[in-house]
Design a protein around this motif. Structure first.
Motif, PDB file in Angstrom:
ATOM      1  N   PHE A 164       0.817  -1.213   0.000  1.00 56.09           N
ATOM      2  CA  PHE A 164       0.000   0.000   0.000  1.00 56.09           C
ATOM      3  C   PHE A 164       0.851   1.264   0.000  1.00 56.09           C
ATOM      4  N   ARG A 165       2.048   1.122   0.586  1.00 53.77           N
ATOM      5  CA  ARG A 165       2.924   2.299   0.610  1.00 53.77           C
ATOM      6  C   ARG A 165       3.683   2.476  -0.694  1.00 53.77           C
ATOM      7  N   GLY A 166       3.831   1.376  -1.431  1.00 56.58           N
ATOM      8  CA  GLY A 166       4.520   1.448  -2.728  1.00 56.58           C
ATOM      9  C   GLY A 166       6.037   1.480  -2.604  1.00 56.58           C
ATOM     10  N   ASP A 167       6.624   1.095  -1.460  1.00 57.52           N
ATOM     11  CA  ASP A 167       8.087   1.105  -1.326  1.00 57.52           C
ATOM     12  C   ASP A 167       8.601  -0.331  -1.144  1.00 57.52           C
ATOM     13  N   LEU A 168       8.522  -1.086  -2.232  1.00 57.83           N
ATOM     14  CA  LEU A 168       8.924  -2.495  -2.161  1.00 57.83           C
ATOM     15  C   LEU A 168      10.442  -2.608  -1.988  1.00 57.83           C
ATOM     16  N   ASP A 169      10.824  -3.546  -1.140  1.00 62.87           N
ATOM     17  CA  ASP A 169      12.247  -3.793  -0.919  1.00 62.87           C
ATOM     18  C   ASP A 169      12.825  -4.486  -2.148  1.00 62.87           C
ATOM     19  N   ILE A 170      13.898  -3.925  -2.713  1.00 58.39           N
ATOM     20  CA  ILE A 170      14.441  -4.434  -3.975  1.00 58.39           C
ATOM     21  C   ILE A 170      14.931  -5.878  -3.827  1.00 58.39           C
ATOM     22  N   ASP A 171      15.560  -6.177  -2.696  1.00 48.77           N
ATOM     23  CA  ASP A 171      16.193  -7.495  -2.524  1.00 48.77           C
ATOM     24  C   ASP A 171      15.163  -8.617  -2.570  1.00 48.77           C
ATOM     25  N   THR A 172      14.068  -8.406  -1.867  1.00 43.09           N
ATOM     26  CA  THR A 172      13.091  -9.493  -1.755  1.00 43.09           C
ATOM     27  C   THR A 172      11.902  -9.285  -2.687  1.00 43.09           C
ATOM     28  N   GLN A 173      12.030  -8.278  -3.534  1.00 44.56           N
ATOM     29  CA  GLN A 173      10.894  -7.916  -4.381  1.00 44.56           C
ATOM     30  C   GLN A 173      10.402  -9.081  -5.234  1.00 44.56           C
ATOM     31  N   TYR A 174      11.339  -9.788  -5.839  1.00 43.63           N
ATOM     32  CA  TYR A 174      10.984 -10.878  -6.755  1.00 43.63           C
ATOM     33  C   TYR A 174      10.141 -11.928  -6.043  1.00 43.63           C
ATOM     34  N   TRP A 175      10.600 -12.324  -4.869  1.00 47.17           N
ATOM     35  CA  TRP A 175       9.891 -13.408  -4.170  1.00 47.17           C
ATOM     36  C   TRP A 175       8.540 -12.955  -3.648  1.00 47.17           C
ATOM     37  N   ARG A 176       8.510 -11.696  -3.265  1.00 44.84           N
ATOM     38  CA  ARG A 176       7.222 -11.190  -2.794  1.00 44.84           C
ATOM     39  C   ARG A 176       6.213 -11.099  -3.936  1.00 44.84           C
ATOM     40  N   MET A 177       6.702 -10.690  -5.098  1.00 43.57           N
ATOM     41  CA  MET A 177       5.800 -10.623  -6.260  1.00 43.57           C
ATOM     42  C   MET A 177       5.338 -12.025  -6.644  1.00 43.57           C
ATOM     43  N   LEU A 178       6.245 -12.967  -6.514  1.00 39.91           N
ATOM     44  CA  LEU A 178       5.881 -14.354  -6.806  1.00 39.91           C
ATOM     45  C   LEU A 178       4.794 -14.824  -5.829  1.00 39.91           C
ATOM     46  N   MET A 179       4.945 -14.404  -4.586  1.00 41.88           N
ATOM     47  CA  MET A 179       3.943 -14.782  -3.598  1.00 41.88           C
ATOM     48  C   MET A 179       2.574 -14.176  -3.964  1.00 41.88           C
ATOM     49  N   ASP A 180       2.588 -12.913  -4.344  1.00 35.55           N
ATOM     50  CA  ASP A 180       1.326 -12.279  -4.762  1.00 35.55           C
ATOM     51  C   ASP A 180       0.695 -13.054  -5.914  1.00 35.55           C
TER      52      ASP A 180
END
Lengths: 328, 517
Positions: B190-206
């Motif tokens: 919601f804040r729009g400040d995704l952490d670059i390091d874990t971004q990929y895995w979090r997007m995969l989770m979504d």
């Protein structure tokens, strides 16, 4: 019979002046309804019948009674009810036991001016009996035709509210009326004038029609109708009337348009309009002026337009706006 | 396929009951659905995830969402066969796929009909009835008379359910994640400040969560729409009555066939019945046996039992005492500040949620504006009409009213025509000249439908009195000759010739004169 009495010949000016006097006289009783009076006179001069529509209490009956007062002819009124029978209108034959013969009892249609009050309250059978008289100007009782006295004019009224239990006139029968006149509420000044006229030193709430003078005889009315019929109509004007009628058949927003009787009625009413203006010829403005009252009951509004709150006058106005005026 | 083969009870249902039936139908036949559907989804989702550049991975879920109509078609194909007790194998489902892509209006389903809120209700008309063009339109109109609003509500409900499933999966992760990374991720969405390091895995989770939500809910959505459709057909074509009559007919036929062998059947029944009764234990006896109390073989005396209980109660497990040490804030004020900070975060989070919702509302408004553009344009049309530039006509009443078509000296030419006995031409010229002045100088919006009287009415409020008086006289004489074919006398027409110069004097001058005086 009135029809065979010699009718006095009138000039155009005389006829126009008489019409103006009748107008003035009726306006004393029916305050503020100038258009309604004018349109009623148009129908009278054109030898047609009118259908007057308006909510109760606007003076529909008063208009007819005032008109009858200005003409020294016969006047009759029929209150249409669901149990009214055709014989109650046209008349019937009764066996006279004393003289051992059949007597004809003529109905209230044998008059010069007939007020058919709330015509949509009677069933179709009764309505059609009246409409037949309007068309044929004669009544057939037991196989014998009896002409009604001329001039003969029917002024039918109907109420747009309280449609429960009414019998709306079929389109084919509506066509018999030359004009359909809307009578609307008066404005503030007119209403004040009306209240003053009705409540001035009198008992009750009815306008004292005794104040009105008789202006013309039925014979003079017939003569005025003759003068009206002789008013010149150019080919271009007839063409204009026919094109307007044709346009109602093609126009959007209408389920069906007016028939050829619409064109005929336009020219007849336009002649009467020209006479009221003191002219011996018809021009396109006369056609345009009478187009709405002549055509509004001859067309049927499309359901979708009705749902959107439009009425026939809206659509007819747009038809007039898109029909080209005569080219000379 | 015959109506009698339907494996649901066909009867008149309310639309909500029909939707409920669809849900129950999926629960009963999920085994037949899940494998082909999941495989198809995987075949689509995997290439999307692998082929999309990393910067575009957040829209992977959107691409899957966009291709939902394709899944719907496969689901409906399987469901429609299950309805008639025909099980669809994986091979059958995939071999039908090319036909489903080509012949079920998928292209329009993926483009301009993608935003249809009654997708699942209309799909059977496209796919099972195969209607196109006018018959399709008529069929849809008939179907829409009832059940359409329910189908829309079904879609809206399923959209919300999808969100609920996704959020529930996040909640599950929150419960199982001791590190708090999942919570941080949700907030960062919601804040729009995704952490670059874990971004990929979090997007995969979504992406996976969304796929799971679609996997779970789409069959219910399609089946509910399908049952709404079946219910509407039942209403329209009286399937329930037809089935009742068929059953009745079948039963009567059966009775007719068996009437001849009734006596022999009765005899056989009696013999078998008597044998059965003589050899079987009565039912109530079985019941009595099943109610018998179960007793252990080893029975302890009450004293022995009390000693045993004491022994058990003395065990360490039941008497163990544990000391727990934990940190307690010394300064209460600091703790309160910490609480305030958390509430600030909550406020920020809610603000972000509402911001997101506002964006959704804006998008919905734009979509609605596109859908209802005709009505909006119709509302605006009166305004547009008012702003139309009034164009000056070139021909009126068959008269050429271009300025260049007129002679320089109009009154003089008209007079000459009058003297030559051409009265009509003379008046026509004057009237034409008057119209040119009215349209070009006064700017009157004269239309083809305007009569001479209309023009007078139009001119009255905008024209100065002298000019209007002249125009009225001219119009009257013009009408007399045009429609009554009567020539005016010289006394009548002469003022028109002499007054022309004053008439054609520009209006501005006339006003200026009035001001000076």
């Amino acid at each position: 019979m009135n029809a065979i009495l010699p009718t006095p010949s009138l000039s155009l000016d005389q006829a126009s002046r008489l019409a103006e006097q009748i107008h003035t006289e009726i306006a004393k009783a029916l305050i503020g309804q100038q258009t309604v009076i004018r349109e009623t006179l148009i129908a009278l001069l054109a030898g047609g019948h009118v259908l007057i529509e308006g909510v109760p209490g606007l003076g529909k009956t008063l208009l007819v009674r005032a008109l009858a007062k200005t003409i020294t002819g016969q006047f009759a009124r029929i209150q249409f009810t669901p149990d009214l029978m055709p014989a109650d209108i046209s008349g019937h034959v009764l066996f006279d036991m004393h003289n051992q013969r059949f007597d004809v009892r003529k109905g209230p249609v044998f008059t010069n001016l007939l007020l058919a009050d709330e015509i949509n309250r009677a069933p179709a059978k009764t309505q059609s009996a009246l409409l037949e008289v309007m068309q044929e100007q004669q009544v057939t009782i037991e196989g014998t035709a009896y002409p009604v006295p001329l001039p003969f004019m029917t002024l039918a009224t109907q109420n747009p509210l309280e449609q429960e239990g009414t019998y709306p006139l079929p389109e084919a029968q509506l066509d018999r009326f030359l004009l359909k006149i809307y009578i609307d509420y008066p404005n503030l000044e007119e209403e004040i004038a009306m209240v003053n006229a009705v409540t001035k030193q009198q008992v009750g709430d009815r306008f004292q029609l005794e104040q009105l003078k008789a202006i013309v005889t039925p014979e003079a009315i017939s003569a005025m109708q003759q003068v009206t019929a002789q008013i010149a109509v150019d080919h271009a004007v007839v063409d204009y009337a026919a094109r307007i009628t044709q346009a109602t058949r093609k126009g959007q927003g209408l389920r069906f348009g007016a028939g050829p009787r619409g064109s005929i009625a336009l020219v007849r009413a336009a002649r009467a309009h020209a006479l009221l203006e003191g002219r011996d010829f018809v021009h396109p403005d006369d056609i345009k002026q009478v187009a709405l009252p002549v055509l509004r009951h001859r067309v049927s509004l499309a359901p979708e337009m009705e749902l959107e709150g439009y009425n026939t006058d809206h659509v007819l106005s747009s038809v007039l706006e898109t029909t080209e005026a005569p080219r000379q | 396929m015959k109506l009698t083969d339907l494996n649901i009870q066909v009867r008149q249902r309310s639309a909500w009951e029909a939707i409920d039936l669809g849900f129950a139908f999926v629960q009963q036949h999920w085994k037949a659905l899940i494998l082909p559907y999941a495989l198809l989804m995987l075949m689509l989702a995997l290439p999307i995830w692998l082929l999309l550049p990393e910067a575009y991975l957040p829209i992977a879920g959107l691409v899957v969402w966009w291709f939902k109509p394709l899944f719907d078609r496969l689901l409906l194909y399987i469901l429609s066969r299950q309805l008639f007790n025909e099980t669809t194998s994986l091979a059958e489902a995939f071999s039908a796929l090319p036909q489903l892509i080509r012949q079920t209006g998928l292209l329009s389903g993926l483009t301009y009909r993608r935003f249809s809120l009654s997708r699942s209700y209309v799909l059977p008309i496209w796919q099972l009835e195969g209607l196109r063009g006018k018959p399709l339109k008529e069929r849809k109109e008939l179907m829409y008379l009832q059940g359409h609003s329910n189908a829309i509500w079904l879609t809206l409900g399923c959209i919300h359910l999808e969100f609920i499933v996704v959020l529930s999966l996040y909640a599950l992760i929150l419960m199982l994640d001791p590190t708090g990374a999942a919570w941080e991720h949700i907030k960062s969405l919601f804040r729009g400040d995704l952490d670059i390091d874990t971004q990929y895995w979090r997007m995969l989770m979504d992406f996976v969560f969304y796929l799971l939500a679609v996997l779970v809910l789409e069959p219910f959505y399609v089946a509910a729409g399908f049952m709404l459709y079946i219910n509407r057909r039942t209403q329209l074509e009286a399937w329930d009555i037809e089935i009742a009559f068929r059953n009745l007919g079948g039963r009567l036929n059966q009775l007719a066939k068996t009437s001849s062998s009734v006596l022999s059947s009765l005899l056989i029944t009696l013999v078998i019945g008597s044998l059965y009764l003589s050899t079987n234990t009565p039912v109530y006896a079985q019941y009595y046996e099943s109610q018998h109390e179960f007793l252990a073989e080893e029975r302890l005396t009450p004293e022995q039992a009390a000693a045993k209980i004491q022994e058990v109660m003395a065990l360490d497990e039941l008497n163990k005492r544990i000391k727990v040490k934990t940190w307690v804030a010394k300064n209460q004020q600091e703790s309160k500040q910490s609480n305030d900070r958390i509430s600030d975060e909550f406020i920020q989070l809610f603000a972000s949620i509402f911001k997101g919702l506002l964006w959704v509302a804006v998008i919905v408004a734009v979509i609605l504006a596109i859908i209802y553009r005709q009505k909006i344009l119709a509302y605006l049309s009166p305004l547009r009409k008012q702003t139309n530039i009034i164009t000056t006509p070139e021909v009126l009443f068959g008269l050429d009213i271009r300025p260049e078509s007129l002679p320089d000296d109009i009154a003089g030419t008209a007079h000459q025509l009058w003297q030559a006995g051409k009265t009509r031409e003379a008046l026509s010229l004057l009237y034409r000249g008057a119209l040119v002045i009215l349209t070009h100088e006064e700017g009157l919006a004269i239309q083809a439908s305007h009569t001479e009287g209309d023009i007078l009415k139009l001119a009255k409020p905008t024209t100065v009195a002298e000019r209007y008086t002249y125009l009225r006289t001219l119009t009257k004489l013009w009408q007399t000759i045009a429609y009554a074919h009567r020539s005016p006398s010289f006394q009548e027409i002469e003022p028109l010739f002499t007054g022309w110069n004053q008439f054609q004097t520009p209006r501005l001058d006339a006003n200026a004169v009035e001001v000076r005086t």
